[in-house]
Design a protein around this motif. Structure first.
Motif, PDB file in Angstrom:
ATOM      1  N   LYS A  48       0.808  -1.225   0.000  1.00  9.38           N
ATOM      2  CA  LYS A  48       0.000   0.000   0.000  1.00  9.38           C
ATOM      3  C   LYS A  48       0.839   1.272   0.000  1.00  9.38           C
ATOM      4  O   LYS A  48       0.385   2.308  -0.461  1.00  9.38           O
ATOM      5  CB  LYS A  48      -0.982  -0.008   1.159  1.00  9.38           C
ATOM      6  CG  LYS A  48      -0.335  -0.112   2.518  1.00  9.38           C
ATOM      7  CD  LYS A  48      -1.358  -0.206   3.611  1.00  9.38           C
ATOM      8  CE  LYS A  48      -0.659  -0.448   4.934  1.00  9.38           C
ATOM      9  NZ  LYS A  48      -1.605  -0.605   6.011  1.00  9.38           N
ATOM     10  N   ASP A  49       2.060   1.206   0.518  1.00 11.04           N
ATOM     11  CA  ASP A  49       2.916   2.400   0.495  1.00 11.04           C
ATOM     12  C   ASP A  49       4.389   1.986   0.490  1.00 11.04           C
ATOM     13  O   ASP A  49       4.733   0.821   0.585  1.00 11.04           O
ATOM     14  CB  ASP A  49       2.597   3.335   1.669  1.00 11.04           C
ATOM     15  CG  ASP A  49       2.814   2.694   3.035  1.00 11.04           C
ATOM     16  OD1 ASP A  49       3.354   1.582   3.094  1.00 11.04           O
ATOM     17  OD2 ASP A  49       2.459   3.327   4.043  1.00 11.04           O
ATOM     18  N   ARG A  50       5.230   2.975   0.361  1.00 17.72           N
ATOM     19  CA  ARG A  50       6.677   2.751   0.260  1.00 17.72           C
ATOM     20  C   ARG A  50       7.237   2.096   1.513  1.00 17.72           C
ATOM     21  O   ARG A  50       8.073   1.197   1.447  1.00 17.72           O
ATOM     22  CB  ARG A  50       7.345   4.109   0.009  1.00 17.72           C
ATOM     23  CG  ARG A  50       8.838   4.057  -0.123  1.00 17.72           C
ATOM     24  CD  ARG A  50       9.391   5.457  -0.411  1.00 17.72           C
ATOM     25  NE  ARG A  50      10.817   5.421  -0.592  1.00 17.72           N
ATOM     26  CZ  ARG A  50      11.700   5.586   0.394  1.00 17.72           C
ATOM     27  NH1 ARG A  50      11.292   5.805   1.616  1.00 17.72           N
ATOM     28  NH2 ARG A  50      12.985   5.529   0.137  1.00 17.72           N
ATOM     29  N   ASP A  51       6.774   2.544   2.679  1.00 18.40           N
ATOM     30  CA  ASP A  51       7.277   1.990   3.938  1.00 18.40           C
ATOM     31  C   ASP A  51       6.951   0.505   4.078  1.00 18.40           C
ATOM     32  O   ASP A  51       7.767  -0.275   4.569  1.00 18.40           O
ATOM     33  CB  ASP A  51       6.717   2.772   5.131  1.00 18.40           C
ATOM     34  CG  ASP A  51       7.257   4.187   5.202  1.00 18.40           C
ATOM     35  OD1 ASP A  51       8.393   4.395   4.711  1.00 18.40           O
ATOM     36  OD2 ASP A  51       6.569   5.074   5.732  1.00 18.40           O
ATOM     37  N   ALA A  52       5.769   0.096   3.641  1.00 23.30           N
ATOM     38  CA  ALA A  52       5.402  -1.321   3.695  1.00 23.30           C
ATOM     39  C   ALA A  52       6.290  -2.137   2.763  1.00 23.30           C
ATOM     40  O   ALA A  52       6.700  -3.261   3.095  1.00 23.30           O
ATOM     41  CB  ALA A  52       3.933  -1.497   3.322  1.00 23.30           C
ATOM     42  N   MET A  53       6.606  -1.580   1.603  1.00 27.02           N
ATOM     43  CA  MET A  53       7.482  -2.269   0.666  1.00 27.02           C
ATOM     44  C   MET A  53       8.886  -2.422   1.262  1.00 27.02           C
ATOM     45  O   MET A  53       9.502  -3.478   1.160  1.00 27.02           O
ATOM     46  CB  MET A  53       7.574  -1.506  -0.655  1.00 27.02           C
ATOM     47  CG  MET A  53       8.419  -2.236  -1.667  1.00 27.02           C
ATOM     48  SD  MET A  53       9.410  -1.261  -2.796  1.00 27.02           S
ATOM     49  CE  MET A  53       9.902   0.171  -1.954  1.00 27.02           C
ATOM     50  N   ILE A  54       9.379  -1.383   1.910  1.00 28.90           N
ATOM     51  CA  ILE A  54      10.698  -1.433   2.538  1.00 28.90           C
ATOM     52  C   ILE A  54      10.707  -2.461   3.668  1.00 28.90           C
ATOM     53  O   ILE A  54      11.662  -3.230   3.802  1.00 28.90           O
ATOM     54  CB  ILE A  54      11.125  -0.032   3.031  1.00 28.90           C
ATOM     55  CG1 ILE A  54      11.389   0.871   1.823  1.00 28.90           C
ATOM     56  CG2 ILE A  54      12.351  -0.117   3.927  1.00 28.90           C
ATOM     57  CD1 ILE A  54      11.632   2.321   2.171  1.00 28.90           C
ATOM     58  N   ARG A  55       9.651  -2.517   4.476  1.00 31.53           N
ATOM     59  CA  ARG A  55       9.572  -3.523   5.543  1.00 31.53           C
ATOM     60  C   ARG A  55       9.615  -4.936   4.955  1.00 31.53           C
ATOM     61  O   ARG A  55      10.301  -5.814   5.474  1.00 31.53           O
ATOM     62  CB  ARG A  55       8.295  -3.323   6.373  1.00 31.53           C
ATOM     63  CG  ARG A  55       8.409  -2.270   7.443  1.00 31.53           C
ATOM     64  CD  ARG A  55       7.246  -2.331   8.424  1.00 31.53           C
ATOM     65  NE  ARG A  55       5.938  -2.186   7.779  1.00 31.53           N
ATOM     66  CZ  ARG A  55       5.373  -0.992   7.477  1.00 31.53           C
ATOM     67  NH1 ARG A  55       6.009   0.133   7.765  1.00 31.53           N
ATOM     68  NH2 ARG A  55       4.193  -0.947   6.930  1.00 31.53           N
ATOM     69  N   TRP A  56       8.853  -5.153   3.851  1.00 33.44           N
ATOM     70  CA  TRP A  56       8.848  -6.469   3.207  1.00 33.44           C
ATOM     71  C   TRP A  56      10.254  -6.829   2.708  1.00 33.44           C
ATOM     72  O   TRP A  56      10.730  -7.931   2.928  1.00 33.44           O
ATOM     73  CB  TRP A  56       7.852  -6.485   2.025  1.00 33.44           C
ATOM     74  CG  TRP A  56       7.971  -7.733   1.230  1.00 33.44           C
ATOM     75  CD1 TRP A  56       7.406  -8.947   1.517  1.00 33.44           C
ATOM     76  CD2 TRP A  56       8.716  -7.900   0.028  1.00 33.44           C
ATOM     77  NE1 TRP A  56       7.776  -9.855   0.567  1.00 33.44           N
ATOM     78  CE2 TRP A  56       8.576  -9.245  -0.375  1.00 33.44           C
ATOM     79  CE3 TRP A  56       9.491  -7.063  -0.757  1.00 33.44           C
ATOM     80  CZ2 TRP A  56       9.182  -9.756  -1.502  1.00 33.44           C
ATOM     81  CZ3 TRP A  56      10.094  -7.578  -1.885  1.00 33.44           C
ATOM     82  CH2 TRP A  56       9.936  -8.913  -2.239  1.00 33.44           C
ATOM     83  N   ALA A  57      10.909  -5.879   2.051  1.00 32.04           N
ATOM     84  CA  ALA A  57      12.250  -6.141   1.507  1.00 32.04           C
ATOM     85  C   ALA A  57      13.245  -6.430   2.638  1.00 32.04           C
ATOM     86  O   ALA A  57      14.078  -7.337   2.509  1.00 32.04           O
ATOM     87  CB  ALA A  57      12.721  -4.957   0.674  1.00 32.04           C
ATOM     88  N   ARG A  58      13.165  -5.715   3.722  1.00 38.09           N
ATOM     89  CA  ARG A  58      14.065  -5.971   4.856  1.00 38.09           C
ATOM     90  C   ARG A  58      13.795  -7.335   5.478  1.00 38.09           C
ATOM     91  O   ARG A  58      14.724  -8.037   5.875  1.00 38.09           O
ATOM     92  CB  ARG A  58      13.911  -4.868   5.904  1.00 38.09           C
ATOM     93  CG  ARG A  58      14.566  -3.580   5.474  1.00 38.09           C
ATOM     94  CD  ARG A  58      14.475  -2.518   6.531  1.00 38.09           C
ATOM     95  NE  ARG A  58      15.166  -1.319   6.091  1.00 38.09           N
ATOM     96  CZ  ARG A  58      14.938  -0.108   6.547  1.00 38.09           C
ATOM     97  NH1 ARG A  58      14.026   0.072   7.491  1.00 38.09           N
ATOM     98  NH2 ARG A  58      15.603   0.926   6.087  1.00 38.09           N
TER      99      ARG A  58
END
Length: 63
Positions: A48-58
């Motif tokens: 849904k947003d950039r921060d969620a994508m970053i959390r997934w990638a981490r």
């Protein structure tokens, strides 16, 4: 034992002698290791947003 001291003294004296070649290493670093990890980050997911994508990638990187 006396012969050893004469030999080591001769080596020390020869360090600055003419004709003695000093070695200068050209490349002292080991070769760089590269590992392709891109396949771990390929997905059809949408976040849904950039921060969620970053959390997934981490999270994937930590696994």
């Amino acid at each position: 034992m006396e012969d050893e001291s004469k030999l080591s003294r001769a080596i020390v004296l020869a360090i600055g002698a003419q004709g003695v070649v000093e070695a200068h290493p050209i490349n002292c670093k080991p070769p760089e290791i590269q590992i392709d990890m891109a396949s771990h980050f390929v997905t059809n997911r949408t976040e849904k947003d950039r921060d969620a994508m970053i959390r997934w990638a981490r999270n994937v990187a930590n696994r």
